[in-house]
Design a protein around this motif. Structure first.
Motif, mmCIF file in Angstrom:
data_model
loop_
_atom_site.group_PDB
_atom_site.id
_atom_site.type_symbol
_atom_site.label_atom_id
_atom_site.label_comp_id
_atom_site.label_asym_id
_atom_site.label_seq_id
_atom_site.Cartn_x
_atom_site.Cartn_y
_atom_site.Cartn_z
ATOM 1 N N ARG A 90 0.903 -1.247 0.003
ATOM 2 C CA ARG A 90 -0.020 0.136 -0.081
ATOM 3 C C ARG A 90 0.885 1.236 -0.006
ATOM 4 N N SER A 91 1.937 1.153 0.729
ATOM 5 C CA SER A 91 2.843 2.660 0.712
ATOM 6 C C SER A 91 3.737 2.697 -0.376
ATOM 7 N N THR A 92 3.581 1.796 -1.480
ATOM 8 C CA THR A 92 4.793 2.126 -2.474
ATOM 9 C C THR A 92 4.073 3.330 -3.182
ATOM 10 N N PRO A 93 5.322 4.142 -3.607
ATOM 11 C CA PRO A 93 4.945 5.593 -3.982
ATOM 12 C C PRO A 93 4.330 5.256 -5.435
ATOM 13 N N ARG A 94 3.357 6.316 -5.517
ATOM 14 C CA ARG A 94 2.542 6.261 -6.871
ATOM 15 C C ARG A 94 3.209 7.367 -7.705
ATOM 16 N N GLN A 95 3.366 7.111 -9.086
ATOM 17 C CA GLN A 95 3.774 8.044 -9.966
ATOM 18 C C GLN A 95 2.667 8.384 -11.189
ATOM 19 N N ARG A 96 2.732 9.289 -11.556
ATOM 20 C CA ARG A 96 2.009 9.490 -12.841
ATOM 21 C C ARG A 96 2.980 9.153 -14.057
ATOM 22 N N TRP A 97 2.772 8.152 -14.602
ATOM 23 C CA TRP A 97 3.484 7.999 -15.928
ATOM 24 C C TRP A 97 2.912 8.656 -17.156
ATOM 25 N N THR A 98 3.774 8.678 -18.284
ATOM 26 C CA THR A 98 3.702 9.288 -19.359
ATOM 27 C C THR A 98 3.262 8.724 -20.534
ATOM 28 N N PHE A 99 2.294 9.036 -21.450
ATOM 29 C CA PHE A 99 1.970 8.080 -22.573
ATOM 30 C C PHE A 99 3.049 8.291 -23.716
ATOM 31 N N SER A 100 4.037 7.382 -24.127
ATOM 32 C CA SER A 100 5.107 7.605 -24.762
ATOM 33 C C SER A 100 4.693 7.660 -26.470
ATOM 34 N N ASP A 101 3.522 7.189 -26.704
ATOM 35 C CA ASP A 101 3.138 7.464 -28.147
ATOM 36 C C ASP A 101 4.061 6.707 -29.256
ATOM 37 N N CYS A 102 4.739 5.807 -28.894
ATOM 38 C CA CYS A 102 5.742 5.053 -29.918
ATOM 39 C C CYS A 102 5.081 4.722 -31.235
ATOM 40 N N LEU A 103 3.877 4.608 -31.255
ATOM 41 C CA LEU A 103 3.013 4.261 -32.229
ATOM 42 C C LEU A 103 2.573 5.351 -33.075
ATOM 43 N N ASN A 104 2.751 6.332 -32.769
ATOM 44 C CA ASN A 104 2.423 7.679 -33.433
ATOM 45 C C ASN A 104 0.824 7.924 -33.501
ATOM 46 N N LYS A 105 0.206 7.393 -32.234
ATOM 47 C CA LYS A 105 -1.478 7.626 -32.377
ATOM 48 C C LYS A 105 -1.874 8.322 -31.230
ATOM 49 N N PRO A 106 -1.561 9.754 -31.175
ATOM 50 C CA PRO A 106 -1.718 10.633 -30.249
ATOM 51 C C PRO A 106 -3.300 10.621 -29.724
ATOM 52 N N GLU A 107 -4.074 10.271 -30.596
ATOM 53 C CA GLU A 107 -5.464 9.972 -30.177
ATOM 54 C C GLU A 107 -5.701 8.954 -29.084
ATOM 55 N N LEU A 108 -4.678 8.268 -28.847
ATOM 56 C CA LEU A 108 -4.961 7.192 -27.765
ATOM 57 C C LEU A 108 -4.611 7.811 -26.534
ATOM 58 N N ALA A 109 -3.929 8.756 -26.022
ATOM 59 C CA ALA A 109 -3.519 9.318 -25.061
ATOM 60 C C ALA A 109 -4.690 9.332 -23.941
ATOM 61 N N PRO A 110 -5.910 10.068 -24.311
ATOM 62 C CA PRO A 110 -6.934 9.985 -23.435
ATOM 63 C C PRO A 110 -7.582 8.549 -23.014
ATOM 64 N N VAL A 111 -7.234 7.450 -23.960
ATOM 65 C CA VAL A 111 -7.832 6.336 -23.752
ATOM 66 C C VAL A 111 -7.030 5.612 -22.321
ATOM 67 N N ILE A 112 -5.768 5.652 -22.436
ATOM 68 C CA ILE A 112 -4.844 5.414 -21.367
ATOM 69 C C ILE A 112 -4.583 6.179 -20.160
ATOM 70 N N ALA A 113 -5.161 7.402 -20.008
ATOM 71 C CA ALA A 113 -4.733 8.334 -19.152
ATOM 72 C C ALA A 113 -5.094 7.921 -17.804
ATOM 73 N N ASP A 114 -6.322 7.400 -17.748
ATOM 74 C CA ASP A 114 -6.495 6.832 -16.159
ATOM 75 C C ASP A 114 -5.362 5.641 -15.650
ATOM 76 N N SER A 115 -5.071 4.797 -16.550
ATOM 77 C CA SER A 115 -4.320 3.733 -16.476
ATOM 78 C C SER A 115 -2.759 4.348 -15.831
ATOM 79 N N LEU A 116 -2.434 5.453 -16.458
ATOM 80 C CA LEU A 116 -1.159 6.062 -16.087
ATOM 81 C C LEU A 116 -1.145 7.090 -15.066
#
Length: 341
Positions: A90-116
């Motif tokens: 439970r105490s593991t530090p949380r981090q906001r990860w970044t969507f790296s978009d290596c597939l050049n599909k910026p439209e997917l950024a909001p789809v994965i936002a909650d997961s990151l």
């Protein structure tokens, strides 16, 4: 995985058949090691008599050809093109990860936002080797699961991923990401099928395992997959998500490696689901590096896979499944086991 390759040593091994150890009775077993719902496709045993796909023999023959034409072996992927599995507190530090978009599909950024948005990220997090750079994280205190593809840490310590997903209420989930999330091309969580070191130590695998192969049918996915990245046209090419099982009449006592016997039994009892494309015919077991770091012990796989020196040292994970005949796999119909709407 979207890209996969294995560098294999193909050497003939010799050894005597060993009797298969009996698995513990189901009533003596703890919750399945994958942690997903017991009612999901991974943790439900197959009846001995199940319908087979009408073209089962032809589909299996194409998988056999994938083996023959790509290194000639059926490998167990561990530290490369598999996944490390981190169980965090439970105490593991949380981090906001970044969507790296290596597939050049910026439209997917909001789809994965909650997961990151708030990923519990241990300081020693290390993705799998190879271009997939996969990682799996489970936090029991919140019953939440994440897996990521092409995870990468920047010099400043910040993490990013090209794709992946989060599953809340993990223990009640059947083992399927909401489309289009998840690190695999099928939307099937790596934590659902990846074989754990603890399972091999205790002597049985109580869930379906996976296979990944070179050719998968284009524009075709079968439940429990939610999507696919198939690459080959043809009705007799295996469809991603399709369930297979090892012929229950096959005598697993003829399999020399204890790990291979466990995998063979799991494929008879629970089946094997085609989860992705790969550079060869492979099945996934967890990356041993988190275990090695936590225990200070060497890689456990050589001793577990080949305690009797059946195959040359260093070749265990590429050769131990050689006693399981690919041609004794059986393809089940598309969408086998799918709940009625």
């Amino acid at each position: 995985m979207r890209l996969a390759a294995v560098a294999m040593i193909v050497v003939a091994g010799i050894g005597l058949a060993q009797p298969a150890a009996a698995a513990p009775d189901r009533h003596d077993r703890p919750k399945p090691a994958n942690g997903f719902s017991a009612r999901g496709p991974w943790n439900t045993k197959l009846p001995r008599n199940v319908p087979l796909a009408a073209n089962s023999a032809a589909v299996v023959e194409n998988i056999r050809l994938d083996k023959v034409n790509n290194y000639g072996s059926w490998a167990v992927n561990t530290d490369e093109y598999s996944t490390p599995i981190y169980t965090v507190g439970r105490s593991t530090p949380r981090q906001r990860w970044t969507f790296s978009d290596c597939l050049n599909k910026p439209e997917l950024a909001p789809v994965i936002a909650d997961s990151l948005a708030a990923v519990p990220t241990p300081a020693n997090l290390t993705p799998s080797k190879g271009t997939d750079a996969a990682v799996t994280i489970y936090q029991p205190s919140t019953d939440t699961y994440w897996d990521f593809w092409r995870a990468e840490q920047a010099p400043d310590g910040h993490w990013s991923a090209c794709w992946g997903g989060r599953i809340e209420h993990y223990s009640k989930n059947p083992g399927i990401f909401a489309n289009p999330l998840g690190a695999t091309a099928t939307g099937l969580p790596m934590g659902a099928f990846t074989i754990r070191i603890e399972e091999l130590r205790r002597g049985y695998i109580d869930h379906a395992v996976n296979i990944a192969t070179v050719r998968t049918r284009a524009n075709c996915h079968s439940w429990p997959a939610t999507r696919d990245d198939g690459n080959t046209e043809g009705a007799d090419i295996a469809c991603e998500g399709q369930r297979f099982r090892l012929d229950p009449a096959f005598d697993i006592g003829t399999v020399r490696s204890p790990v291979a016997r466990m995998i063979a039994r799991a494929m008879q009892e629970y089946g094997a689901i085609l989860t992705d494309k790969a550079g060869a015919l492979v099945t996934y077991a967890e990356d041993p590096r988190p275990y090695m770091l936590a225990t200070g012990q060497p890689d456990p796989y050589p001793a577990l896979m080949d305690p009797d020196d059946i195959v040359p040292d260093g070749a265990e994970k590429y050769l131990i499944l050689g006693d399981i005949p690919v041609e004794r796999l059986q393809a089940l119909p598309y969408d086998y086991g799918r709940p009625c709407a």
